[in-house]
Design a protein around this motif. Structure first.
Motif, PDB file in Angstrom:
ATOM      1  N   ALA A   1      37.912  29.734  36.047  1.00  0.00           N
ATOM      2  CA  ALA A   1      38.318  30.386  34.793  1.00  0.00           C
ATOM      3  C   ALA A   1      37.100  30.838  34.002  1.00  0.00           C
ATOM      4  N   ARG A   2      36.048  30.035  34.010  1.00  0.00           N
ATOM      5  CA  ARG A   2      34.832  30.386  33.273  1.00  0.00           C
ATOM      6  C   ARG A   2      34.231  31.681  33.810  1.00  0.00           C
ATOM      7  N   THR A   3      34.226  31.841  35.122  1.00  0.00           N
ATOM      8  CA  THR A   3      33.677  33.060  35.704  1.00  0.00           C
ATOM      9  C   THR A   3      34.591  34.253  35.445  1.00  0.00           C
ATOM     10  N   LEU A   4      35.893  34.043  35.579  1.00  0.00           N
ATOM     11  CA  LEU A   4      36.832  35.143  35.368  1.00  0.00           C
ATOM     12  C   LEU A   4      36.811  35.625  33.927  1.00  0.00           C
ATOM     13  N   LEU A   5      36.458  34.747  32.998  1.00  0.00           N
ATOM     14  CA  LEU A   5      36.409  35.133  31.590  1.00  0.00           C
ATOM     15  C   LEU A   5      35.406  36.251  31.349  1.00  0.00           C
ATOM     16  N   ARG A   6      34.402  36.339  32.186  1.00  0.00           N
ATOM     17  CA  ARG A   6      33.389  37.379  32.025  1.00  0.00           C
ATOM     18  C   ARG A   6      33.832  38.715  32.615  1.00  0.00           C
ATOM     19  N   ASP A   7      34.917  38.697  33.394  1.00  0.00           N
ATOM     20  CA  ASP A   7      35.473  39.917  33.975  1.00  0.00           C
ATOM     21  C   ASP A   7      34.415  40.702  34.760  1.00  0.00           C
ATOM     22  N   PRO A   8      33.750  40.079  35.735  1.00  0.00           N
ATOM     23  CA  PRO A   8      32.703  40.788  36.475  1.00  0.00           C
ATOM     24  C   PRO A   8      33.297  41.792  37.462  1.00  0.00           C
ATOM     25  N   ARG A   9      32.528  42.846  37.778  1.00  0.00           N
ATOM     26  CA  ARG A   9      32.977  43.839  38.744  1.00  0.00           C
ATOM     27  C   ARG A   9      32.830  43.318  40.174  1.00  0.00           C
ATOM     28  N   ILE A  10      31.903  42.386  40.377  1.00  0.00           N
ATOM     29  CA  ILE A  10      31.699  41.810  41.710  1.00  0.00           C
ATOM     30  C   ILE A  10      31.915  40.311  41.619  1.00  0.00           C
ATOM     31  N   LEU A  11      32.781  39.793  42.458  1.00  0.00           N
ATOM     32  CA  LEU A  11      33.048  38.362  42.508  1.00  0.00           C
ATOM     33  C   LEU A  11      32.442  37.785  43.776  1.00  0.00           C
ATOM     34  N   VAL A  12      31.699  36.697  43.624  1.00  0.00           N
ATOM     35  CA  VAL A  12      31.154  35.971  44.770  1.00  0.00           C
ATOM     36  C   VAL A  12      31.771  34.583  44.749  1.00  0.00           C
ATOM     37  N   LEU A  13      32.560  34.286  45.752  1.00  0.00           N
ATOM     38  CA  LEU A  13      33.270  33.009  45.833  1.00  0.00           C
ATOM     39  C   LEU A  13      32.679  32.212  46.991  1.00  0.00           C
ATOM     40  N   ASP A  14      31.748  31.314  46.646  1.00  0.00           N
ATOM     41  CA  ASP A  14      31.056  30.520  47.658  1.00  0.00           C
ATOM     42  C   ASP A  14      31.784  29.189  47.826  1.00  0.00           C
ATOM     43  N   GLU A  15      32.710  29.151  48.795  1.00  0.00           N
ATOM     44  CA  GLU A  15      33.537  27.957  48.996  1.00  0.00           C
ATOM     45  C   GLU A  15      34.235  27.558  47.691  1.00  0.00           C
ATOM     46  N   ALA A  16      34.712  28.563  46.942  1.00  0.00           N
ATOM     47  CA  ALA A  16      35.217  28.313  45.592  1.00  0.00           C
ATOM     48  C   ALA A  16      36.489  27.479  45.577  1.00  0.00           C
TER      49      ALA A  16
END
Length: 618
Positions: A533-548
């Motif tokens: 949720a913390r990362t999504l709050l920033r609304d980035p154009r590129i998402l990197v999900l490292d074993e998220a």
């Protein structure tokens, strides 16, 4: 003037080391000493510190320092009037019973004492203010510079060591920075003014009084060098003690110690380090004390000898009693600031060990540099490319990545699969520019990441890793760490997308619940969803999900994956996962092995190819 005594620390720099001693005398905790060989990191830290560089810390405070010096000089000059007033009291006012003159002289002595005291308060106020501002700026510079260091620096450096430099070393410098300069000026001015006054009374006795000065300077320099070496050892031991505290009393450290039954061993390590620290503190305080005590005795013998000589028959009548009393009073006034001046020299020289440790951190090269003229992307689409990228960790003999080329069009998804240690997380780190490629380049919309400002890159790329870190504050503040101005509605949207909103609102304090140290109040899956949720709050154009989703159970993982599928629309997504069920719908899948791409394509294409991916799927 350069002080070339080597001071050793545990963190290496890239600067060329100055000459060093191969054997360093260390205490073993029982009052004994043992020579040991310096480590390469300690050898690299053995370099000189110039007083000019220390003086540069005070640039910007010239006006205040000029006022302090003027106050010191004025105070010293005023104070020199007291011995002459005392001489007049003894030689004139008292023998002649001149009450009016006596009253004026006494009033003058009281006025001098009041004036010097008031000036002393002004001097202390200004000098302490300047010193604290210098300390504040130095702490801030070190912290900001360390923030610019790459992840590699922190993987090589113990956390307790970094904390010790900022707290213990800078804290130890406080007295030097706040009072040493003014102490030198005050004592030096007093010494000069006193010598002038003594010479005016009797130049012959002044020469006799200075006999002890050369040996005093010699022994002071010896003591200063001794304390400098001991101070360096003490600060290293303090750093070691901080490391033990950090490793033994953090929540993770406590859990490890309890499950491994290592509490007794940790206590022994702490006790041994504390004992060595006691020994070093004693050695630091006692270093050269006998020598300095001897000088104090010599300084006491000289005025006593003058009294003796004045009473001998051949010297009778050569000097009035008032002059004799005034001179010996001045002599005592000379020896006190002179000893203080020598002690300040000892303290300053010893403190060079602290300055060396701090300057070593300030001199660390920044591996991930901010571009001089950053390229701004007016509208980020999110087209990600790796162009023949090779990356080597430090001095590793083999490359973590070798000739990797990837093309991820804007709005599409890439999945990276492979065995542990194949290089998947290294690719993720390069996208976030936690490292720079050894060769080749990584681009977003055709712009090399090294040409983008770090703030723009952080706003463009959002990373959720398998190692979740939460701050020891409320859930709301943990989320706002990514976007300080986020509204409650934005926070709720992000937590709903991460499938964690309902759990948060069910807590007694809701979003104001404290997460505890490193988030250990929550389960691994709950922490992971808060981080998502913390990362999504920033609304980035590129998402990197490292074993998220590695810490989530199957049901929660499916829920979060559905949220990711929804949120990934229109974004570029790079997913790293061991479970192939989470990546089978990716637009392209790349199989990584030993830093190279073995094959790439869609899930169906790779299954049909009967290659490594098909073997992993089976």
């Amino acid at each position: 003037m350069l002080f070339r005594r080597p001071v050793i620390a545990s963190c290496a720099t890239t600067a060329a080391p100055r000459p060093y001693r191969e054997g360093l005398f260390l205490a073993d905790g029982k009052g004994r000493g043992a020579a040991r060989t310096l480590t390469p990191a300690e050898k690299a830290q053995a370099r000189a510190v110039s007083l000019r560089r220390i003086g540069a810390l005070f640039i910007g405070h010239r006006r205040q320092l000029a006022v302090v010096v003027a106050v010191i000089v004025l105070s010293s000059v005023i104070a020199m009037g007291s011995p002459f007033l005392l001489r007049e009291v003894i030689d004139v006012a008292l023998p002649q019973s001149d009450v009016r003159l006596l009253s004026l002289l006494v009033a003058g002595m009281i006025g001098i004492a009041a004036a010097t005291s008031a000036l002393g308060v002004v001097q202390t106020w200004i000098s302490t203010t300047v010193g604290q501002q210098v300390m504040h700026r130095l702490r801030t510079r070190v912290f900001a510079h360390l923030q610019r260091q790459s992840v590699g620096f922190f993987t090589r450096t113990r956390t307790g060591e970094v904390q010790s430099r900022i707290t213990n070393d800078i804290g130890g410098m406080q007295q030097v920075v706040t009072s040493t300069a003014t102490s030198v000026a005050a004592n030096l001015t007093t010494v000069i003014a006193t010598l002038v006054a003594m010479t005016a009374l009797s130049w012959q006795l002044t020469l006799v009084s200075l006999v002890a000065l050369p040996p005093a300077i010699y022994w002071t320099r010896r003591v200063a060098r001794m304390r400098q070496a001991i101070t360096a050892q003490r600060q290293r031991e303090l750093a070691d003690l901080n490391v033990i505290i950090d490793e033994g009393l953090s929540i993770s450290g406590v859990q490890l110690a309890k499950t491994m039954g290592a509490g007794g061993l940790l206590t022994q390590r702490f006790t041994a380090s504390s004992a060595r620290l006691i020994d070093l503190e004693l050695r630091s305080e006692l270093a050269g004390r006998w020598r300095m005590a001897t000088m104090s005795i010599v300084f006491a013998v000289i005025p006593a000898s003058i009294y003796l000589a004045a009473g001998l028959p051949f010297a009778a009548g050569a000097m009035s009693i008032g002059t004799l009393v005034a001179f010996t009073g001045l002599q005592g006034g000379l020896f006190r600031p002179l000893m203080s001046l020598l002690d300040v020299g000892v303290t300053l020289t010893a403190s060079l060990a602290l300055f060396q440790r701090i300057f070593e951190y300030l001199d660390l090269p920044v591996e991930i540099e901010e571009p001089a003229a950053p390229v701004r992307l007016d509208r980020v689409r999110g087209h990600l490319r790796f162009e023949d990228v090779t990356f080597v960790y430090g001095e590793s003999p083999s490359a973590a990545l070798a000739g990797v080329s990837l093309d991820v069009p804007a709005g599409t998804s890439l999945a990276l699969v492979g065995e542990t240690g194949s290089g998947k997380s290294t690719i993720a780190a390069l996208i976030a520019r936690l490292h720079d490629p050894t060769s080749g380049r990584v681009t977003i919309d055709g712009v090399d990441l090294r040409d983008m400002s770090l703030d723009d890159l952080a706003a463009t790329v959002g990373v959720v890793s398998q190692e979740t870190y939460l701050l020891h504050t409320t859930i709301r503040e943990n989320l706002r760490y990514a976007k300080p101005d986020a509204t409650d509605a934005e926070i709720e949207r992000a937590t709903r997308a991460a499938q964690i909103h309902d759990l948060i609102t069910a807590l007694p304090d809701g979003y104001d619940t404290m997460v505890g140290s490193r988030g250990h109040r929550f389960s691994g899956g709950e922490k992971q969803r808060i981080a998502i949720a913390r990362t999504l709050l920033r609304d980035p154009r590129i998402l990197v999900l490292d074993e998220a989703t590695s810490a989530l159970d199957n049901e929660t993982e499916r829920a979060v994956q559905r949220a990711f599928d929804e949120l990934s629309r229109g974004r570029t997504t790079v997913t790293i996962a061991h479970r192939l069920s989470t990546v089978r719908n990716a637009d392209q899948i790349a199989v990584i092995d030993h830093g190279r791409i073995l094959e790439s394509g869609t899930h169906d294409d790779l299954i049909e190819a009967e290659g490594r991916y098909a073997a992993l799927a089976r």
